[in-house]
Design a protein around this motif. Structure first.
Motif, PDB file in Angstrom:
ATOM      1  N   GLN A 172      13.156   4.625  13.280  1.00  0.00           N
ATOM      2  CA  GLN A 172      13.071   4.958  11.863  1.00  0.00           C
ATOM      3  C   GLN A 172      11.622   4.908  11.409  1.00  0.00           C
ATOM      4  N   VAL A 173      11.314   5.593  10.329  1.00  0.00           N
ATOM      5  CA  VAL A 173       9.941   5.662   9.829  1.00  0.00           C
ATOM      6  C   VAL A 173       9.963   5.776   8.311  1.00  0.00           C
ATOM      7  N   ARG A 174       8.928   5.226   7.700  1.00  0.00           N
ATOM      8  CA  ARG A 174       8.688   5.416   6.273  1.00  0.00           C
ATOM      9  C   ARG A 174       7.222   5.727   6.079  1.00  0.00           C
ATOM     10  N   ALA A 175       6.884   6.248   4.909  1.00  0.00           N
ATOM     11  CA  ALA A 175       5.517   6.710   4.670  1.00  0.00           C
ATOM     12  C   ALA A 175       5.009   6.223   3.324  1.00  0.00           C
ATOM     13  N   GLU A 176       3.700   6.103   3.270  1.00  0.00           N
ATOM     14  CA  GLU A 176       3.010   5.839   2.006  1.00  0.00           C
ATOM     15  C   GLU A 176       2.393   7.153   1.561  1.00  0.00           C
ATOM     16  N   VAL A 177       2.835   7.640   0.399  1.00  0.00           N
ATOM     17  CA  VAL A 177       2.489   8.984  -0.049  1.00  0.00           C
ATOM     18  C   VAL A 177       1.624   8.901  -1.297  1.00  0.00           C
ATOM     19  N   GLN A 178       0.582   9.730  -1.323  1.00  0.00           N
ATOM     20  CA  GLN A 178      -0.250   9.857  -2.525  1.00  0.00           C
ATOM     21  C   GLN A 178       0.194  11.100  -3.279  1.00  0.00           C
ATOM     22  N   GLU A 179       0.666  10.873  -4.526  1.00  0.00           N
ATOM     23  CA  GLU A 179       1.175  11.975  -5.322  1.00  0.00           C
ATOM     24  C   GLU A 179       0.048  12.883  -5.789  1.00  0.00           C
ATOM     25  N   LYS A 180       0.419  14.018  -6.374  1.00  0.00           N
ATOM     26  CA  LYS A 180      -0.560  14.971  -6.861  1.00  0.00           C
ATOM     27  C   LYS A 180      -1.385  14.407  -8.006  1.00  0.00           C
ATOM     28  N   ASN A 181      -0.767  13.547  -8.800  1.00  0.00           N
ATOM     29  CA  ASN A 181      -1.483  12.948  -9.929  1.00  0.00           C
ATOM     30  C   ASN A 181      -2.259  11.696  -9.557  1.00  0.00           C
ATOM     31  N   GLY A 182      -2.271  11.333  -8.266  1.00  0.00           N
ATOM     32  CA  GLY A 182      -3.027  10.174  -7.800  1.00  0.00           C
ATOM     33  C   GLY A 182      -2.194   8.929  -7.577  1.00  0.00           C
ATOM     34  N   ASP A 183      -0.948   8.894  -8.017  1.00  0.00           N
ATOM     35  CA  ASP A 183      -0.101   7.722  -7.813  1.00  0.00           C
ATOM     36  C   ASP A 183       0.268   7.592  -6.329  1.00  0.00           C
ATOM     37  N   VAL A 184       0.516   6.348  -5.909  1.00  0.00           N
ATOM     38  CA  VAL A 184       0.884   6.050  -4.525  1.00  0.00           C
ATOM     39  C   VAL A 184       2.293   5.478  -4.530  1.00  0.00           C
ATOM     40  N   ARG A 185       3.129   5.993  -3.680  1.00  0.00           N
ATOM     41  CA  ARG A 185       4.502   5.511  -3.566  1.00  0.00           C
ATOM     42  C   ARG A 185       4.872   5.368  -2.096  1.00  0.00           C
ATOM     43  N   THR A 186       5.862   4.534  -1.857  1.00  0.00           N
ATOM     44  CA  THR A 186       6.368   4.310  -0.500  1.00  0.00           C
ATOM     45  C   THR A 186       7.780   4.866  -0.405  1.00  0.00           C
ATOM     46  N   THR A 187       8.002   5.694   0.572  1.00  0.00           N
ATOM     47  CA  THR A 187       9.313   6.315   0.742  1.00  0.00           C
ATOM     48  C   THR A 187      10.293   5.325   1.373  1.00  0.00           C
ATOM     49  N   GLY A 188      11.540   5.680   1.366  1.00  0.00           N
ATOM     50  CA  GLY A 188      12.532   4.899   2.092  1.00  0.00           C
ATOM     51  C   GLY A 188      12.458   5.187   3.590  1.00  0.00           C
TER      52      GLY A 188
END
Length: 309
Positions: A172-188
């Motif tokens: 399994q894998v999850r990612a740390e994503v940087q949104e277009k507006n600059g916010d950072v979120r972690t996926t499931g």
């Protein structure tokens, strides 16, 4: 006048002189009397009798005069000629396969078969040396053998081992994503093994990638790292790069970053679950899954589609 006189017009006898009966024959029509023939016959005697039919004027042609190869015999009977064509020879089977090709293409086909035969012999020899116990050839040419075998033709004997695998391992894998507006979120967590299993289920011809790519990448990582996820040899860094690129490509395929987002880091874990024993067995095992979580790996340009090509 005498009844039997010759100068009387009356018929003699029953039907006239020299006749035994029947109607009188009509008189021959008058006609010119031609000069006698040289042999003493007259034109009134009719054509001379012939003992045999006349010979043909010349040879009679065959049914097909254009076919010079036909050996026909001419039989003459009663002034008529018949052409008789001899029976054809034995039937020749048509050539098929390579024999039906021209000599130039036969040479090409022979060369292609020779190349294929050589490749098959080399492959069988490499596989034999790969699975055979260590010997002089494997020690001297081990790198060449490994380069030929890995990763497409790797052989393992886990199915026939004394202790076959009794666990289900999911990557399994999850990612740390940087949104277009600059916010950072972690996926499931994305269960990549479950995605491969769903693609294989019910597929009569599953692809090699869906069956083995992710599984072999994880086995490669585990065999080159210790229990603390530290590389145990020179191939450790290579196994990390290989696994990281696979999970990044899978995340991009699942559109984990969303529209306008970018993947900054990825984290991989394995979840191992014991296969339950059969109902008649008295063996007791834990049904609690065990996780092995790897550290976060930064994603570089080489891990994207452009760098993986």
């Amino acid at each position: 006048m005498d009844a039997y006189g010759t100068d009387s017009d009356a018929r003699q006898g029953l039907d006239g002189p020299g006749r035994s009966g029947g109607a009188p024959e009509p008189d021959a029509p008058p006609g010119p009397v031609g000069p006698p023939e040289p042999d003493g016959s007259s034109a009134l005697d009719g054509p001379p009798a012939q003992d045999s039919p006349p010979e043909p004027a010349g040879p009679y042609p065959l049914d097909d005069p254009q076919d010079a190869s036909t050996d026909a015999a001419v039989l003459e009977s009663g002034g008529l000629a018949f052409s008789v064509t001899p029976a054809p020879g034995p039937y020749a089977e048509p050539r098929t396969g390579v024999a039906a090709l021209s000599p130039r293409y036969q040479i090409g086909a022979a060369l292609a078969l020779a190349v294929v035969a050589v490749l098959v012999c080399v492959h069988v020899g490499m596989v034999f040396l790969h699975v055979a116990p260590s010997n002089t050839l494997t020690k001297a040419h081990g790198k060449a053998i490994d380069d030929w075998i890995y990763p497409e033709f790797e052989q393992n004997w886990k199915l026939f081992a004394p202790n076959p695998l009794q666990q289900n391992i999911a990557v399994q894998v999850r990612a740390e994503v940087q949104e277009k507006n600059g916010d950072v979120r972690t996926t499931g967590w994305y269960d990549l093994s479950a995605e491969d299993g769903q693609a294989i289920h019910g597929n009569l011809l599953p692809s090699h990638t869906e069956q083995n790519e992710l599984r072999r990448a994880w086995d490669f990582f585990v065999s080159t790292h210790d229990g603390n996820n530290r590389p145990a040899g020179l191939r450790g860094a290579l196994s990390e790069t290989y696994l990281r690129r696979i999970v990044v490509l899978r995340l991009r395929r699942d559109d984990a970053a969303g529209k306008g987002g970018a993947i900054d880091q990825v984290q991989v874990r394995s979840r191992t679950t014991n296969v339950p024993p059969p109902k008649w067995s008295t063996e007791k095992i834990s049904d609690k899954p065990m996780d092995r979580v790897l550290p976060w790996w930064p994603v570089t340009a080489a891990d994207t589609d452009g760098g993986a090509r």
